[in-house]
Every structure is written in C-alpha cells, then in structure tokens.
Write an enzyme that holds these catalytic residues in place. Sequence first.
Site, PDB file in Angstrom:
ATOM      1  N   LEU A 142      43.441  23.643  40.187  1.00 45.16           N
ATOM      2  CA  LEU A 142      44.306  24.821  40.274  1.00 45.16           C
ATOM      3  C   LEU A 142      43.473  26.067  39.972  1.00 45.16           C
ATOM      4  O   LEU A 142      42.758  26.115  38.970  1.00 45.16           O
ATOM      5  CB  LEU A 142      45.497  24.718  39.319  1.00 45.16           C
ATOM      6  CG  LEU A 142      46.534  25.857  39.492  1.00 45.16           C
ATOM      7  CD1 LEU A 142      47.955  25.315  39.362  1.00 45.16           C
ATOM      8  CD2 LEU A 142      46.313  26.994  38.498  1.00 45.16           C
ATOM      9  N   ILE A 143      43.554  27.050  40.874  1.00 48.84           N
ATOM     10  CA  ILE A 143      42.747  28.273  40.736  1.00 48.84           C
ATOM     11  C   ILE A 143      43.670  29.483  40.675  1.00 48.84           C
ATOM     12  O   ILE A 143      44.607  29.595  41.480  1.00 48.84           O
ATOM     13  CB  ILE A 143      41.785  28.428  41.943  1.00 48.84           C
ATOM     14  CG1 ILE A 143      40.998  27.136  42.184  1.00 48.84           C
ATOM     15  CG2 ILE A 143      40.821  29.602  41.725  1.00 48.84           C
ATOM     16  CD1 ILE A 143      40.230  27.101  43.495  1.00 48.84           C
ATOM     17  N   GLY A 168      44.372  33.684  40.988  1.00 51.77           N
ATOM     18  CA  GLY A 168      43.835  34.887  41.646  1.00 51.77           C
ATOM     19  C   GLY A 168      43.097  34.608  42.943  1.00 51.77           C
ATOM     20  O   GLY A 168      41.973  35.085  43.148  1.00 51.77           O
ATOM     21  N   CYS A 169      43.732  33.856  43.849  1.00 49.66           N
ATOM     22  CA  CYS A 169      43.040  33.396  45.073  1.00 49.66           C
ATOM     23  C   CYS A 169      43.231  34.277  46.289  1.00 49.66           C
ATOM     24  O   CYS A 169      42.825  33.897  47.387  1.00 49.66           O
ATOM     25  CB  CYS A 169      43.509  31.993  45.446  1.00 49.66           C
ATOM     26  SG  CYS A 169      42.880  30.759  44.333  1.00 49.66           S
ATOM     27  N   SER A 170      43.882  35.435  46.165  1.00 53.08           N
ATOM     28  CA  SER A 170      44.130  36.237  47.372  1.00 53.08           C
ATOM     29  C   SER A 170      42.871  36.962  47.840  1.00 53.08           C
ATOM     30  O   SER A 170      42.812  37.449  48.964  1.00 53.08           O
ATOM     31  CB  SER A 170      45.269  37.235  47.130  1.00 53.08           C
ATOM     32  OG  SER A 170      44.936  38.112  46.079  1.00 53.08           O
ATOM     33  N   SER A 171      41.852  37.039  46.988  1.00 49.42           N
ATOM     34  CA  SER A 171      40.627  37.746  47.394  1.00 49.42           C
ATOM     35  C   SER A 171      39.435  37.237  46.580  1.00 49.42           C
ATOM     36  O   SER A 171      39.578  36.437  45.662  1.00 49.42           O
ATOM     37  CB  SER A 171      40.800  39.253  47.150  1.00 49.42           C
ATOM     38  OG  SER A 171      41.054  39.490  45.771  1.00 49.42           O
ATOM     39  N   ILE A 199      36.236  36.058  44.543  1.00 59.56           N
ATOM     40  CA  ILE A 199      35.643  34.815  44.034  1.00 59.56           C
ATOM     41  C   ILE A 199      36.663  33.674  44.060  1.00 59.56           C
ATOM     42  O   ILE A 199      36.340  32.550  44.459  1.00 59.56           O
ATOM     43  CB  ILE A 199      35.102  35.049  42.598  1.00 59.56           C
ATOM     44  CG1 ILE A 199      33.965  36.085  42.623  1.00 59.56           C
ATOM     45  CG2 ILE A 199      34.629  33.742  41.970  1.00 59.56           C
ATOM     46  CD1 ILE A 199      33.515  36.583  41.249  1.00 59.56           C
ATOM     47  N   SER A 235      31.892  36.696  32.725  1.00 57.01           N
ATOM     48  CA  SER A 235      31.013  37.725  33.286  1.00 57.01           C
ATOM     49  C   SER A 235      29.749  37.782  32.432  1.00 57.01           C
ATOM     50  O   SER A 235      29.784  37.405  31.252  1.00 57.01           O
ATOM     51  CB  SER A 235      31.719  39.081  33.233  1.00 57.01           C
ATOM     52  OG  SER A 235      30.804  40.131  33.522  1.00 57.01           O
ATOM     53  N   TYR A 243      36.370  46.287  29.237  1.00 54.33           N
ATOM     54  CA  TYR A 243      36.187  45.110  30.103  1.00 54.33           C
ATOM     55  C   TYR A 243      35.281  44.089  29.410  1.00 54.33           C
ATOM     56  O   TYR A 243      35.612  42.896  29.330  1.00 54.33           O
ATOM     57  CB  TYR A 243      35.597  45.537  31.453  1.00 54.33           C
ATOM     58  CG  TYR A 243      35.298  44.387  32.372  1.00 54.33           C
ATOM     59  CD1 TYR A 243      36.318  43.719  33.040  1.00 54.33           C
ATOM     60  CD2 TYR A 243      33.980  43.950  32.571  1.00 54.33           C
ATOM     61  CE1 TYR A 243      36.045  42.652  33.878  1.00 54.33           C
ATOM     62  CE2 TYR A 243      33.690  42.889  33.414  1.00 54.33           C
ATOM     63  CZ  TYR A 243      34.728  42.241  34.071  1.00 54.33           C
ATOM     64  OH  TYR A 243      34.448  41.188  34.897  1.00 54.33           O
TER      65      TYR A 243
END
Length: 313
Positions: A6-7, A9-12, A14, A140, A153
């Site tokens: 399961l991932i 934030g897959c609309s764009s 990484i 990050s 961030y």
Amino acid sequence: GQRVVLITGCSSGIGLAIAVMLARDKMKRYYVIGTMRDLKRKDKLVEAAGDAYGKTLSLLTLDVCSDESVKQCVDSVKDRHIDILINNAGVGLVGPVEGLSMDDMMKVFQTNFFGAVRMIKEVMPDMKRRRSGHIIVISSAMGLQGVVFNDVYAASKFAIEGFCESLAIQLLKFNVTMSMIEPGPVHTEFEMKMFADVSKKEYVGTDPETLHHFRTCYLPSAANIFQGLGQTPEDIAKCTKKVIESPQPPFRNLTNPLYTPIVALKYADETGSLSVHTFYYMLYNLGGVMHVSLSILKCLSCGCLRRRAISPT
Ligand code: NAD
C-alpha cells in the site's frame, strides 16, 4: 504468493513511480494498492501503469491527514493484510521562518509527520501479529541534515526519522522491518509547487536582509542544485524496490551518492560545527557559484568521508 503493497500519495511524483514499477514487476511479485486523496487525479497513474491496472494495481482513496479516511481505506483491504506499507505522501515548505504562518508550518507536520504516524499506527499492529511486514518511509536527505530556509520541512523529516528509528528497535522483536529512503532533490511536482509558492508569497514580517539572502543567495542555488543533482522519480522507485527486495534491508538509504559526504560531516564532527560552517560557507561565501560547492562535494565523496549510498542502477 504476491505481496500486498500500500502506497500513499500516488497521484504524482515518487509515489506514482513506485506504484508503477512494483505493479509492472516482471515476476508479478506485488499486488499494489495505489492510494490518493482524490481519485479524480488517477489518470496519470492509470496511464503509466498500462495493462497492470486492474491486475496488479488497484486504487483506493486515502487522505493521510484524516483518521476516518485511513481507517476506511485499510479496512477495505482484504483481511486488512498489507505486507509493505510505503509512506510517501508529503508536502514541502521553504522560506524565512518569520514570514511563514504557524498554520502553514503545522500543515507540513500534519502531513509529513502525523500522516505517516497515523498510517503506521493503523497498519503496524497487524504486521506485529503476523510477525512479518516492511514499513518504508520516503523521508529526505533533509531528514538527516538541516538545510537553510527549509527549517520546518527538515524538522518534519527529522521528526519522522526519530520516530521510526525508535520504533525500528521494538519492531525487530516482531520480525517487522523499517526502512527510510532519503532522496536528495528529485524532479517532481514538489519542486514546481515549491518555486510557484515562493513567487506567490511575500513573507510579511521578514527583514529585507533576510529576504535578500533567501531570494538572491538561496533560491538560485536551490534551482541549480535541482538542475545539477536532481534525480528522477524512477531513480527513487528503483532504489525503493532494491530496498524491498534486499534480504536485509538497511534502515537508512540515501539515494544520491553526492549526499553521503554531507551526512558524513555530521559523524566526522559530533559537535555539529563542521556541518553548520560548511553550509554557511556554501551559501554565503561562494556567491552562488554552485559548481564550486558541487566540486567540494564530489571531492569529499572520493575521500575517507565516503559512505555507502544505494544506487539506482
Ligand atoms: P509530489 O508533490 O509529486 O507528491 C506528493 C504526493 O503526496 C502528491 O501526490 C500529493 O497529492 C500527496 N499528498 C499530499 N498531502 C496528502 C495527504 N494529506 N494525503 C494523501 N496524499 C497527500 O512530490 P514528490 O517529490 O513525489 O514527494 C513524495 C515524497 O518524497 C514526499 O514525502 C517528499 O517530502 C519526499 N521527497 C521529495 C523530494 C523532492 O525533491 N521532490 C526530495 C526528498 C524527499
């Protein structure tokens, strides 16, 4: 059998690239559940997945900032069985702290920190019960090294690093693996959103000297760094797949070898002065001559400060 991934934030970017790469695995080892806040934005993912869509890729709605949405999504997965959870959803924020609203700062933590925590809290108990599972966080390089004007961030990524480093110890007892992926700059909407946001904002309350440092020293060098060192979302997907398929996945995984010396500076001097002064020198004393600092990095990376980075190839 197939491992369920399961991932978030897959609309764009990484998340999309990881979903496509795993769903299109030649040996069909993965069943990917690609999730996003709004399924109206599914087209790019569906197109990139090609004939994997409907076979090894399915889609679900999920907003990592909502308890209800997370619970509903995980409950709708067959037997709530998730072998690999990839926490990818995230937002950026740059600018002088004086000029940012507390609301904007909290939004970053709501997504980057509490969003991942919410997902882990929902999925981890089942993994512990089954004594198997792999939790991955797209962190990050800024989760390991603070960067000027990325204060909040970086803090959100440091926070999730600390959370996961602590949990990883307990999870070893349950045969559940935890891995952080630490990319440097990556060409995605993230970069576009950041530069668009900067041109809109006035950073009210910031003194002119600080604004000058931000706009004329930092921003051009940030643009150069993206241009010179930027990886593609596919590079990050390859690294992530490598980590998933490794018999003993490392906890930390920098994706860009040029960032390993930056992190090594920290371990070379535990007082932190070496890191702080190196970054100061890069920002203010080189007058935007980024290639000079790049060559410092390259030079450092061939010496004793070199540490391992996972390479996409
Ligand atoms: P991106 O903006 O293309 O992707 C981020 C995705 O997260 C978007 O699809 C967005 O819609 C989604 N998202 C945001 N809030 C969400 C929420 N509440 N619920 C569900 N989804 C949500 O950018 P990207 O570069 O692909 O970013 C992915 C991850 O990689 C982020 O965690 C980011 O911090 C990290 N990262 C990016 C870079 C970079 O330079 N692009 C570098 C290091 C780490």
